[in-house]
Design a protein around this motif. Structure first.
Motif, mmCIF file in Angstrom:
data_model
loop_
_atom_site.group_PDB
_atom_site.id
_atom_site.type_symbol
_atom_site.label_atom_id
_atom_site.label_comp_id
_atom_site.label_asym_id
_atom_site.label_seq_id
_atom_site.Cartn_x
_atom_site.Cartn_y
_atom_site.Cartn_z
ATOM 1 N N GLU A 132 0.833 -1.206 0.000
ATOM 2 C CA GLU A 132 0.000 0.000 0.000
ATOM 3 C C GLU A 132 0.867 1.255 0.000
ATOM 4 O OE1 GLU A 132 -3.638 0.732 0.266
ATOM 5 O OE2 GLU A 132 -3.401 -1.108 -0.896
ATOM 6 N N LEU A 133 1.960 1.232 0.758
ATOM 7 C CA LEU A 133 2.866 2.384 0.794
ATOM 8 C C LEU A 133 3.547 2.604 -0.552
ATOM 9 C CD1 LEU A 133 4.572 1.939 4.287
ATOM 10 C CD2 LEU A 133 2.909 3.694 3.636
ATOM 11 N N LEU A 134 3.806 1.504 -1.272
ATOM 12 C CA LEU A 134 4.500 1.612 -2.553
ATOM 13 C C LEU A 134 3.593 2.066 -3.686
ATOM 14 C CD1 LEU A 134 6.746 -1.589 -2.482
ATOM 15 C CD2 LEU A 134 7.509 0.775 -2.289
ATOM 16 N N ASP A 135 2.275 1.940 -3.502
ATOM 17 C CA ASP A 135 1.323 2.261 -4.571
ATOM 18 C C ASP A 135 1.563 3.639 -5.175
ATOM 19 O OD1 ASP A 135 0.016 -0.085 -4.641
ATOM 20 O OD2 ASP A 135 -1.928 0.660 -4.003
ATOM 21 N N PHE A 136 1.764 4.633 -4.322
ATOM 22 C CA PHE A 136 1.921 6.014 -4.792
ATOM 23 C C PHE A 136 3.093 6.146 -5.753
ATOM 24 C CE2 PHE A 136 3.554 10.333 -4.460
ATOM 25 C CZ PHE A 136 2.409 11.094 -4.611
ATOM 26 N N PHE A 137 4.141 5.357 -5.515
ATOM 27 C CA PHE A 137 5.360 5.468 -6.316
ATOM 28 C C PHE A 137 5.366 4.507 -7.499
ATOM 29 C CE2 PHE A 137 6.258 6.448 -1.862
ATOM 30 C CZ PHE A 137 6.712 7.750 -1.974
ATOM 31 N N SER A 138 4.801 3.313 -7.320
ATOM 32 C CA SER A 138 4.880 2.287 -8.356
ATOM 33 C C SER A 138 3.885 2.495 -9.491
ATOM 34 C CB SER A 138 4.656 0.899 -7.739
ATOM 35 O OG SER A 138 3.370 0.814 -7.151
ATOM 36 N N THR A 139 2.908 3.370 -9.316
ATOM 37 C CA THR A 139 1.909 3.608 -10.361
ATOM 38 C C THR A 139 2.108 4.949 -11.058
ATOM 39 O OG1 THR A 139 0.379 4.516 -8.707
ATOM 40 C CG2 THR A 139 0.179 2.175 -9.239
ATOM 41 N N ARG A 140 3.210 5.628 -10.759
ATOM 42 C CA ARG A 140 3.510 6.914 -11.375
ATOM 43 C C ARG A 140 4.889 6.881 -12.015
ATOM 44 N NH1 ARG A 140 0.193 7.760 -7.085
ATOM 45 N NH2 ARG A 140 -1.298 9.491 -7.190
ATOM 46 N N GLU A 141 5.053 7.690 -13.054
ATOM 47 C CA GLU A 141 6.356 7.814 -13.711
ATOM 48 C C GLU A 141 7.100 8.976 -13.091
ATOM 49 O OE1 GLU A 141 7.504 6.320 -17.570
ATOM 50 O OE2 GLU A 141 8.646 6.069 -15.732
ATOM 51 N N TRP A 142 8.361 8.736 -12.712
ATOM 52 C CA TRP A 142 9.162 9.773 -12.067
ATOM 53 C C TRP A 142 10.371 10.102 -12.926
ATOM 54 C CZ3 TRP A 142 7.056 11.633 -7.582
ATOM 55 C CH2 TRP A 142 6.077 10.834 -6.979
ATOM 56 N N TYR A 143 10.614 11.401 -13.129
ATOM 57 C CA TYR A 143 11.777 11.861 -13.891
ATOM 58 C C TYR A 143 12.677 12.692 -12.979
ATOM 59 C CZ TYR A 143 9.272 10.477 -18.106
ATOM 60 O OH TYR A 143 8.598 9.759 -19.057
ATOM 61 N N PHE A 144 13.949 12.351 -12.936
ATOM 62 C CA PHE A 144 14.925 13.080 -12.134
ATOM 63 C C PHE A 144 15.963 13.726 -13.054
ATOM 64 C CE2 PHE A 144 13.288 9.827 -9.392
ATOM 65 C CZ PHE A 144 13.324 10.335 -8.105
ATOM 66 N N LYS A 145 16.328 14.955 -12.773
ATOM 67 C CA LYS A 145 17.475 15.566 -13.436
ATOM 68 C C LYS A 145 18.709 15.181 -12.632
ATOM 69 C CE LYS A 145 17.431 19.841 -14.676
ATOM 70 N NZ LYS A 145 17.951 19.658 -16.051
ATOM 71 N N SER A 146 19.598 14.420 -13.237
ATOM 72 C CA SER A 146 20.759 13.928 -12.490
ATOM 73 C C SER A 146 22.081 14.280 -13.161
ATOM 74 C CB SER A 146 20.662 12.408 -12.322
ATOM 75 O OG SER A 146 20.569 11.774 -13.587
ATOM 76 N N GLU A 147 22.065 15.264 -14.077
ATOM 77 C CA GLU A 147 23.294 15.627 -14.770
ATOM 78 C C GLU A 147 24.361 16.133 -13.807
ATOM 79 O OE1 GLU A 147 20.300 16.464 -15.671
ATOM 80 O OE2 GLU A 147 20.010 15.686 -17.715
ATOM 81 N N LYS A 148 23.932 16.858 -12.778
ATOM 82 C CA LYS A 148 24.900 17.413 -11.815
ATOM 83 C C LYS A 148 25.577 16.294 -11.021
ATOM 84 C CE LYS A 148 23.096 20.710 -9.451
ATOM 85 N NZ LYS A 148 22.916 20.124 -8.121
ATOM 86 N N PHE A 149 24.821 15.256 -10.703
ATOM 87 C CA PHE A 149 25.382 14.086 -10.031
ATOM 88 C C PHE A 149 26.419 13.405 -10.916
ATOM 89 C CE2 PHE A 149 24.380 9.362 -10.039
ATOM 90 C CZ PHE A 149 25.401 9.020 -9.169
ATOM 91 N N LEU A 150 26.083 13.200 -12.192
ATOM 92 C CA LEU A 150 27.002 12.529 -13.102
ATOM 93 C C LEU A 150 28.252 13.367 -13.357
ATOM 94 C CD1 LEU A 150 24.399 11.171 -15.691
ATOM 95 C CD2 LEU A 150 25.451 9.943 -13.792
ATOM 96 N N ALA A 151 28.126 14.696 -13.263
ATOM 97 C CA ALA A 151 29.261 15.583 -13.514
ATOM 98 C C ALA A 151 30.281 15.591 -12.374
ATOM 99 C CB ALA A 151 28.762 17.010 -13.750
ATOM 100 N N LEU A 152 29.959 14.952 -11.251
ATOM 101 C CA LEU A 152 30.898 14.925 -10.126
ATOM 102 C C LEU A 152 32.215 14.241 -10.498
ATOM 103 C CD1 LEU A 152 28.518 14.031 -7.152
ATOM 104 C CD2 LEU A 152 29.748 16.188 -7.486
ATOM 105 N N ASN A 153 32.165 13.325 -11.451
ATOM 106 C CA ASN A 153 33.389 12.621 -11.859
ATOM 107 C C ASN A 153 34.435 13.572 -12.431
ATOM 108 O OD1 ASN A 153 33.074 9.690 -11.396
ATOM 109 N ND2 ASN A 153 31.263 9.921 -12.679
ATOM 110 N N GLU A 154 34.001 14.733 -12.905
ATOM 111 C CA GLU A 154 34.938 15.693 -13.478
ATOM 112 C C GLU A 154 35.890 16.254 -12.424
ATOM 113 O OE1 GLU A 154 32.604 18.645 -15.393
ATOM 114 O OE2 GLU A 154 31.578 17.212 -16.729
ATOM 115 N N TYR A 155 35.510 16.169 -11.155
ATOM 116 C CA TYR A 155 36.350 16.686 -10.073
ATOM 117 C C TYR A 155 37.353 15.651 -9.568
ATOM 118 C CZ TYR A 155 32.918 20.486 -9.669
ATOM 119 O OH TYR A 155 32.095 21.557 -9.919
ATOM 120 N N LEU A 156 37.241 14.408 -10.041
ATOM 121 C CA LEU A 156 38.053 13.319 -9.501
ATOM 122 C C LEU A 156 39.200 12.948 -10.423
ATOM 123 C CD1 LEU A 156 35.220 10.925 -8.238
ATOM 124 C CD2 LEU A 156 36.302 12.830 -7.025
#
Length: 312
Positions: free
Chosen positions: A238-262
Motif C-alpha cells: 500500500e505504501l508503494l502504490d503512490f510510487f509504483s503507479t507513477r512515472e518519475w523523472y529526475f534531473k541527475s546531470e549534476k550528479f554525473l558531472a561529479l566525476n569531473e572533479y576526480l
C-alpha cells in the motif's frame, strides 16, 4: 501521470514547503498523539506519508543554513544492493525492492499494483555512500561554491533506462535458478496496473492461501504466521502504490558531472555512476545471492536442495 522532481529552469533548487520546519516541530511537541493523528493527513498533503513529508521538511531546514555553513543535499533514489563494496550484492535490509524480491522468491507475493512500463530509478548502496563522501569533500573544501543550495539527484536513469517489467522478467528467471529456502509456493506472480484486478488477485493468491495455511497450523497445534506476514506485505505494498503507479523523472546531470572533479585513481576508489560496469543480469544475480546470504542468512550450500524442492 508523470512527475519531474527537479525543475528544468534551475540547477540548484530545494522544494518549497507550506510550513516552516521549526513550526512543525513545535506543533508536534505541543499536540497530544490523538490530535496529531487527526491533523496529520491535512498537514502532509499531498505527500503519501510522513516519511516523504519529513524528508522535504529536512531539506528546507538544511537549506536555511546555506549561508552559514557549507551544506549540500543528496537525494538517493531507490537504494539497491551493493555493486562491489563492502561485498558484491551486500544488503542488510528488506525495505524497498529487496523485500519484494524475497517475498516473490518465497512465493508469498503473487501480485503487485504497478505499471510495468514505468521506468525505475535506482542507486546501489555503495554508489550512494561514495557520492556522499565525494560531495562532502567538494563542498567542505570549497571546490563547489554556490549561493544556492547544491542538490544532487542520485539515479541511473540517464545512463541505464529500465522499466519495472524488464526488471521483473529478469528477476523471475534468476530467482528460479537460485531459489530461496522455506518457499511457501512456487515463485511467480505479476504486476497489475488496475487496482481492482490487483485486489482480486490478492484475495485468491494472498489472503485465502494465508488463511488455509494458518488453519492447517492450528489443526497441527502449531503457531500461526501467514496472516501476520500477509498483513505486513499488504501494508508495505500500500505504501508503494503512490510510487509504483507513477512515472518519475529526475534531473541527475549534476550528479554525473561529479566525476569531473576526480582523478583517475579517485574514480576507482569512489565509484559513483558506472552503471554499465556489469551486465544487468550479472548484477541482479549477485544482488539476489547477496540478499540470500547477508540479509536472510541462507547459506549457498543449500541451493541444490532448494532447487529440488522447487521442482517438486
Amino acid at each position: 501521470m508523470h512527475f519531474i522532481l527537479e525543475p528544468a529552469a534551475e540547477e540548484f533548487l530545494v522544494y518549497d514547503v507550506k510550513e516552516k520546519p521549526r513550526d512543525v516541530i513545535t506543533v508536534a511537541k505541543w499536540l497530544d498523539k490523538n490530535t496529531l493523528d487527526i491533523v496529520t493527513p491535512s498537514l502532509i498533503a499531498p505527500h503519501p506519508n510522513t516519511y516523504t513529508y519529513s524528508k522535504r521538511l529536512a531539506e528546507s531546514l538544511v537549506a536555511e543554513e546555506v549561508e552559514n555553513i557549507p551544506v549540500s543535499i543528496i537525494r538517493p533514489s531507490i537504494v539497491i544492493p551493493a555493486v562491489e563494496e563492502p561485498l558484491p550484492g551486500w544488503v542488510d535490509s528488506l525495505n524497498g525492492p529487496v523485500g519484494l524480491i524475497v517475498g516473490a522468491g518465497k512465493g508469498v507475493i503473487r501480485s503487485m499494483h504497478c505499471k510495468g512500463e514505468n521506468r525505475g530509478q535506482f542507486i546501489p548502496v555503495d554508489y550512494a555512500v561514495n557520492t556522499g563522501i565525494v560531495v562532502a569533500y567538494l563542498i567542505g573544501t570549497g571546490q563547489v561554491k554556490s549561493k544556492e543550495m547544491p542538490v544532487y539527484n542520485l539515479t541511473q536513469d540517464v545512463l541505464l533506462q529500465l522499466t519495472y517489467r524488464e526488471i521483473l522478467n529478469l528477476g523471475r528467471t534468476i530467482s528460479h535458478e537460485y531459489p530461496f529456502e522455506m518457499q511457501i509456493w512456487y515463485p511467480d506472480g505479476d504486476m497489475r496496473s488496475s487496482k481492482l484486478v490487483h485486489n482480486i488477485y490478492s484475495i485468491f493468491f494472498h489472503w485465502l492461501p494465508a488463511i488455509l495455511i494458518d488453519f492447517i497450523m492450528i489443526l497441527c497445534g502449531q503457531k500461526t504466521f501467514m496472516i501476520r506476514i500477509q498483513k505486513k506485505i499488504y501494508n508495505g505494498l500500500e505504501l508503494l502504490d503512490f510510487f509504483s503507479t507513477r512515472e518519475w523523472y529526475f534531473k541527475s546531470e549534476k550528479f554525473l558531472a561529479l566525476n569531473e572533479y576526480l582523478t583517475e585513481e579517485d574514480k576507482k576508489v569512489f565509484q559513483m555512476s558506472d552503471f554499465l560496469k556489469f551486465p544487468l543480469e550479472e548484477y541482479l544475480t549477485t544482488a539476489l545471492l547477496g540478499t540470500r546470504q547477508y540479509c536472510l542468512k541462507e547459506d549457498l550450500s543449500s541451493l541444490p536442495r532448494c532447487r529440488q524442492k522447487q521442482k517438486m
